[in-house]
Scaffold this motif. Structure first.
Motif, PDB file in Angstrom:
ATOM      1  N   HIS A 167      18.487 -10.875  -4.660  1.00  0.00           N
ATOM      2  CA  HIS A 167      17.093 -10.584  -4.324  1.00  0.00           C
ATOM      3  C   HIS A 167      16.424 -11.795  -3.679  1.00  0.00           C
ATOM      4  O   HIS A 167      15.663 -11.655  -2.711  1.00  0.00           O
ATOM      5  CB  HIS A 167      16.321 -10.174  -5.578  1.00  0.00           C
ATOM      6  CG  HIS A 167      16.461  -8.714  -5.898  1.00  0.00           C
ATOM      7  ND1 HIS A 167      15.721  -7.742  -5.249  1.00  0.00           N
ATOM      8  CD2 HIS A 167      17.263  -8.064  -6.781  1.00  0.00           C
ATOM      9  CE1 HIS A 167      16.046  -6.545  -5.724  1.00  0.00           C
ATOM     10  NE2 HIS A 167      16.981  -6.715  -6.661  1.00  0.00           N
ATOM     11  N   LYS A 168      16.707 -12.975  -4.209  1.00  0.00           N
ATOM     12  CA  LYS A 168      16.119 -14.186  -3.650  1.00  0.00           C
ATOM     13  C   LYS A 168      16.578 -14.400  -2.217  1.00  0.00           C
ATOM     14  O   LYS A 168      15.783 -14.812  -1.347  1.00  0.00           O
ATOM     15  CB  LYS A 168      16.501 -15.395  -4.514  1.00  0.00           C
ATOM     16  CG  LYS A 168      15.861 -16.694  -4.053  1.00  0.00           C
ATOM     17  CD  LYS A 168      16.251 -17.845  -4.963  1.00  0.00           C
ATOM     18  CE  LYS A 168      15.609 -19.151  -4.499  1.00  0.00           C
ATOM     19  NZ  LYS A 168      15.981 -20.295  -5.372  1.00  0.00           N
ATOM     20  N   HIS A 169      17.858 -14.115  -1.948  1.00  0.00           N
ATOM     21  CA  HIS A 169      18.384 -14.274  -0.595  1.00  0.00           C
ATOM     22  C   HIS A 169      17.722 -13.289   0.367  1.00  0.00           C
ATOM     23  O   HIS A 169      17.307 -13.676   1.473  1.00  0.00           O
ATOM     24  CB  HIS A 169      19.903 -14.063  -0.609  1.00  0.00           C
ATOM     25  CG  HIS A 169      20.543 -14.248   0.735  1.00  0.00           C
ATOM     26  ND1 HIS A 169      20.896 -15.484   1.218  1.00  0.00           N
ATOM     27  CD2 HIS A 169      20.896 -13.344   1.696  1.00  0.00           C
ATOM     28  CE1 HIS A 169      21.432 -15.342   2.420  1.00  0.00           C
ATOM     29  NE2 HIS A 169      21.445 -14.051   2.722  1.00  0.00           N
ATOM     30  N   ILE A 170      17.620 -12.055  -0.039  1.00  0.00           N
ATOM     31  CA  ILE A 170      17.049 -11.032   0.841  1.00  0.00           C
ATOM     32  C   ILE A 170      15.570 -11.287   1.104  1.00  0.00           C
ATOM     33  O   ILE A 170      15.048 -10.968   2.185  1.00  0.00           O
ATOM     34  CB  ILE A 170      17.252  -9.628   0.228  1.00  0.00           C
ATOM     35  CG1 ILE A 170      18.754  -9.312   0.129  1.00  0.00           C
ATOM     36  CG2 ILE A 170      16.557  -8.549   1.054  1.00  0.00           C
ATOM     37  CD1 ILE A 170      19.061  -8.009  -0.566  1.00  0.00           C
ATOM     38  N   GLU A 171      14.890 -11.878   0.132  1.00  0.00           N
ATOM     39  CA  GLU A 171      13.454 -12.135   0.283  1.00  0.00           C
ATOM     40  C   GLU A 171      13.152 -13.354   1.147  1.00  0.00           C
ATOM     41  O   GLU A 171      11.993 -13.608   1.477  1.00  0.00           O
ATOM     42  CB  GLU A 171      12.822 -12.319  -1.102  1.00  0.00           C
ATOM     43  CG  GLU A 171      12.772 -11.027  -1.917  1.00  0.00           C
ATOM     44  CD  GLU A 171      12.379 -11.271  -3.365  1.00  0.00           C
ATOM     45  OE1 GLU A 171      12.138 -12.457  -3.712  1.00  0.00           O
ATOM     46  OE2 GLU A 171      12.317 -10.304  -4.139  1.00  0.00           O
ATOM     47  N   GLU A 172      14.174 -14.114   1.510  1.00  0.00           N
ATOM     48  CA  GLU A 172      13.959 -15.256   2.401  1.00  0.00           C
ATOM     49  C   GLU A 172      13.413 -14.770   3.744  1.00  0.00           C
ATOM     50  O   GLU A 172      13.933 -13.821   4.339  1.00  0.00           O
ATOM     51  CB  GLU A 172      15.269 -16.010   2.636  1.00  0.00           C
ATOM     52  CG  GLU A 172      15.805 -16.750   1.425  1.00  0.00           C
ATOM     53  CD  GLU A 172      15.078 -18.071   1.221  1.00  0.00           C
ATOM     54  OE1 GLU A 172      14.299 -18.481   2.107  1.00  0.00           O
ATOM     55  OE2 GLU A 172      15.314 -18.699   0.161  1.00  0.00           O
ATOM     56  N   ASN A 173      12.353 -15.420   4.226  1.00  0.00           N
ATOM     57  CA  ASN A 173      11.754 -15.018   5.506  1.00  0.00           C
ATOM     58  C   ASN A 173      12.764 -15.114   6.647  1.00  0.00           C
ATOM     59  O   ASN A 173      12.796 -14.253   7.538  1.00  0.00           O
ATOM     60  CB  ASN A 173      10.537 -15.893   5.818  1.00  0.00           C
ATOM     61  CG  ASN A 173       9.360 -15.598   4.912  1.00  0.00           C
ATOM     62  OD1 ASN A 173       9.214 -14.475   4.423  1.00  0.00           O
ATOM     63  ND2 ASN A 173       8.516 -16.597   4.689  1.00  0.00           N
TER      64      ASN A 173
END
Length: 261
Positions: A167-173
């Motif tokens: 989730h953290k990776h996908i949420e990266e701008n």
């Protein structure tokens, strides 16, 4: 009464009209040879290049002092050999390290471009892009296998830390931007910021320009800094591999900062 052996006419005190000359080996010549041999450590670490420089200076000083000693000092050939060793190792390392650094930069460039290729390839589904891109952050010998995408995703949801990392990776701008641009993004190498080499790892920082079309038909460009390491598994010095040490980050080259200000 017998004649004393210390009489001036005695053969004991005669030197047949010749003066006895004493010579000694030049300590500088010995040091020059030692430094010349030691200078070959340049091939193992560039930090030893100063040994070659000092070796050249000491060798020249030894040769100069021997030539001016009027035969009182010996070791000219030793000093010359030390000078030759220092010069050879110094010149060799000046050629070797740039060539080695060039090879490291080329390897890093191929690896960095794989990250861009993952996101710009329209034929690769998003479900496969994420595992492949995230895997580039892992050491290559412990990199998760992403051939079975469904199995990979199931494994991430079974582990709370892994689920959070996804989730953290996908949420990266940056990831969202690259997923949106896809093949519209034109990636080109811009410059290398640094290259460092060592016995256990090599590190490269490079900047890439990402150009994309805007809605009004113009083109805009932003820059990304990629940082990667080339490391060896423990006990295996032949199978080096690359991994990203951090997430690619938006970067503004110094030559563009004045324009922004």
């Amino acid at each position: 009464m017998s004649e004393s052996i210390f009489n001036n006419d005695s053969a004991w005190n005669k030197a047949d009209g010749e003066e006895v000359e004493y010579t000694r080996l030049s300590a500088l010549a010995v040091l020059a040879l030692f430094l010349g041999l030691l200078s070959f450590l340049n091939f193992f670490s560039v930090w030893f290049i100063f040994v070659g420089v000092i070796g050249i200076a000491v060798s020249l000083a030894a040769i100069w002092s021997i030539n001016r000693s009027d035969g009182a000092l010996t070791g000219l050939s030793i000093a010359q050999l030390g000078l030759a060793c220092s010069i050879i190792s110094f010149i060799a390392v000046l050629v070797l390290w740039p060539v080695y650094h060039y090879g490291i930069r080329k390897e890093a460039d191929r690896f960095f471009r794989l990250w861009f290729q993952i996101y710009t390839d329209d034929s690769v589904p998003v479900e496969k892009k994420i595992p492949q891109a995230m895997g580039m952050n892992s050491l290559y010998w412990s990199r998760p296998v992403t051939d079975d995408i469904q199995k990979w995703w199931e494994a991430q949801y079974e582990s709370k830390p892994a689920h959070h990392a996804v989730h953290k990776h996908i949420e990266e701008n940056l990831v969202r931007v690259m997923l949106a641009l896809k093949s519209k993004a034109e990636v080109s190498y811009y410059k290398t910021l640094s290259v460092s080499t060592g016995e256990e790892k090599d590190t490269v920082e490079a900047v890439y320009a990402v150009t994309f079309p805007t809605e009004d038909g113009q083109k805009e460009t932003f820059f990304l800094k990629m940082t990667g390491e080339r490391v060896f598994p423990t006990g295996d010095v032949k199978s080096a591999g690359w991994h990203l040490t951090r997430m690619p980050e938006v970067f503004t080259p110094d030559e563009f900062k004045k324009d922004i200000q």
